[in-house]
Design a protein around this motif. Structure first.
Motif, short mmCIF file in Angstrom:
data_model
loop_
_atom_site.label_atom_id
_atom_site.label_comp_id
_atom_site.label_asym_id
_atom_site.label_seq_id
_atom_site.Cartn_x
_atom_site.Cartn_y
_atom_site.Cartn_z
N ALA A 20 -33.66 17.85 4.70
CA ALA A 20 -33.88 16.51 4.71
C ALA A 20 -32.83 15.46 4.73
CB ALA A 20 -35.11 15.94 3.90
N LEU A 21 -31.98 15.85 3.44
CA LEU A 21 -30.76 15.01 3.13
C LEU A 21 -30.04 15.12 4.83
CD1 LEU A 21 -30.00 15.87 -0.30
CD2 LEU A 21 -30.91 13.65 0.78
N LEU A 22 -29.84 16.38 5.11
CA LEU A 22 -28.97 16.55 6.45
C LEU A 22 -29.37 15.86 7.44
CD1 LEU A 22 -26.29 17.53 7.57
CD2 LEU A 22 -27.36 19.81 7.92
N ALA A 23 -30.97 16.04 7.77
CA ALA A 23 -31.29 15.05 8.85
C ALA A 23 -31.04 13.43 8.62
CB ALA A 23 -32.94 15.18 8.63
N SER A 24 -31.18 13.08 7.45
CA SER A 24 -30.69 11.58 7.52
C SER A 24 -29.31 11.30 7.58
CB SER A 24 -30.90 11.27 5.76
OG SER A 24 -30.12 11.69 4.95
N VAL A 25 -28.43 12.36 7.50
CA VAL A 25 -26.79 11.97 7.84
C VAL A 25 -26.87 11.80 9.36
CG1 VAL A 25 -24.65 13.07 7.93
CG2 VAL A 25 -26.03 13.46 5.91
N LEU A 249 -36.24 23.18 8.99
CA LEU A 249 -35.72 22.56 7.75
C LEU A 249 -34.90 21.30 7.90
CD1 LEU A 249 -35.26 25.61 5.32
CD2 LEU A 249 -37.14 24.18 5.56
N THR A 250 -34.38 21.16 9.28
CA THR A 250 -33.25 20.05 9.32
C THR A 250 -34.12 19.53 10.61
OG1 THR A 250 -32.27 21.63 10.64
CG2 THR A 250 -31.18 21.24 8.75
N LEU A 251 -35.21 19.23 10.80
CA LEU A 251 -35.67 18.23 11.87
C LEU A 251 -35.28 16.94 11.60
CD1 LEU A 251 -37.79 18.74 14.45
CD2 LEU A 251 -39.59 17.97 12.77
N ARG A 252 -34.88 16.36 12.72
CA ARG A 252 -34.45 14.87 12.65
C ARG A 252 -35.69 13.88 13.11
NH1 ARG A 252 -29.92 17.92 14.49
NH2 ARG A 252 -30.54 17.82 16.60
N TYR A 253 -35.32 12.84 12.79
CA TYR A 253 -36.42 11.69 12.99
C TYR A 253 -36.85 11.48 14.17
CZ TYR A 253 -33.04 8.38 14.72
OH TYR A 253 -32.10 7.93 15.72
N ASP A 254 -35.85 11.57 15.15
CA ASP A 254 -36.16 11.51 16.67
C ASP A 254 -36.59 12.74 17.25
OD1 ASP A 254 -33.65 12.82 16.29
OD2 ASP A 254 -32.64 11.77 18.05
#
Length: 260
Positions: A20-25, A249-254
């Motif tokens: 989740a942190l990486l997705a926020s990056v 695990l790294t799913l992004r907001y878009d």
């Protein structure tokens, strides 16, 4: 191949947090990156965001002696491109930004294509089809599936569209270490390879070339380019095998999960 480490519930919680942190990056990077800035500007932004904003570790930096927080692979660069003060982002570029992050002892690894507004139609198509090829592999992840099924799905999707799959690099197990077992090839044969089990975590990260699959490494010892100088694209996610399927695990907001 290194040992495959099955993650327990505590490990998975840590990996979800890192993912989740990486997705926020990438969300922050989406709002930052623009034509005219240098690839070193992008590197410095990502490193500062991870360390100062998130309190995490930019784990690409120092990995095997690599000196920067990101890999930035532009146009014909397949992977492991190094950021440069002298390299400005052009309006016609396609750029893969690859980032790893460590938090509470566990890693997440993901990459995304940034397609600049004036990139050619063929470049945009390559980036789009590479993204879909990655998902063709992800969709098959479940207990009892085999790694060869994933590789075959990615390879056949790409090759049907006239592209080629890079052979020299693959996905990998990930957890408290950057590279664990299994190796996840993006080509292969159905019903072959390791059988997937719940608790496995690994990356799927196909590198798809516009022309030949052949590549070469430049004199810096890191940057890998297509031999024929045609374009290459890559996307990457960190995946968990669940009891009945998969979790990105790294799913992004878009992004949204496929319906089928």
């Amino acid at each position: 191949m290194k040992p495959v480490i099955i993650k327990n519930d505590a490990h998975i919680r840590c990996m979800r947090e890192s993912g989740a942190l990486l997705a926020s990056v990438f969300k922050a990077l989406d709002e930052y990156i623009e034509v005219g800035m240098t690839t070193m500007d992008v590197n410095d932004f990502v490193e500062a965001y991870i360390t100062d904003k998130l309190g995490a570790i930019a784990s690409t930096k120092g990995q095997y002696g690599y000196p920067y927080a990101i890999n930035v692979s532009t146009n014909e660069v397949v992977c492991h491109g190094m950021p440069k003060v002298s390299q400005k982002i052009k309006s016609t570029d396609i750029i893969n930004i690859d980032v790893t992050l460590k938090h509470n002892g566990y890693l997440a690894d993901s990459s995304k294509m940034y397609v600049m507004q004036e990139a050619s139609a063929l470049a945009k198509k390559l980036a789009k089809e590479t993204y879909q090829a990655m998902w063709e592999g992800i969709k098959l992840v479940k207990p009892g599936a085999k790694l060869g099924d994933i590789g075959y799905a990615i390879q056949s999707y790409a090759e049907r569209r006239g592209y080629s799959i890079v052979r020299e690099f693959c996905g990998h197990g990930i957890g408290s270490e950057m590279h664990e077992g299994p190796d996840v090839l993006h080509f292969g044969k159905k019903d072959t390879g390791l059988v997937l089990k719940p608790g496995m975590t690994f990356t799927i990260e196909p590198m798809v070339n516009q022309g030949s699959h052949k590549v070469k490494t430049l004199k810096d010892g890191w940057t890998v380019v297509t031999k024929d100088k045609k374009l290459s694209a890559q996307w990457e996610h960190t995946i968990l095998v669940t009891e009945n399927g998969y979790e990105v695990l790294t799913l992004r907001y878009d992004e949204s999960l496929p319906c089928d």
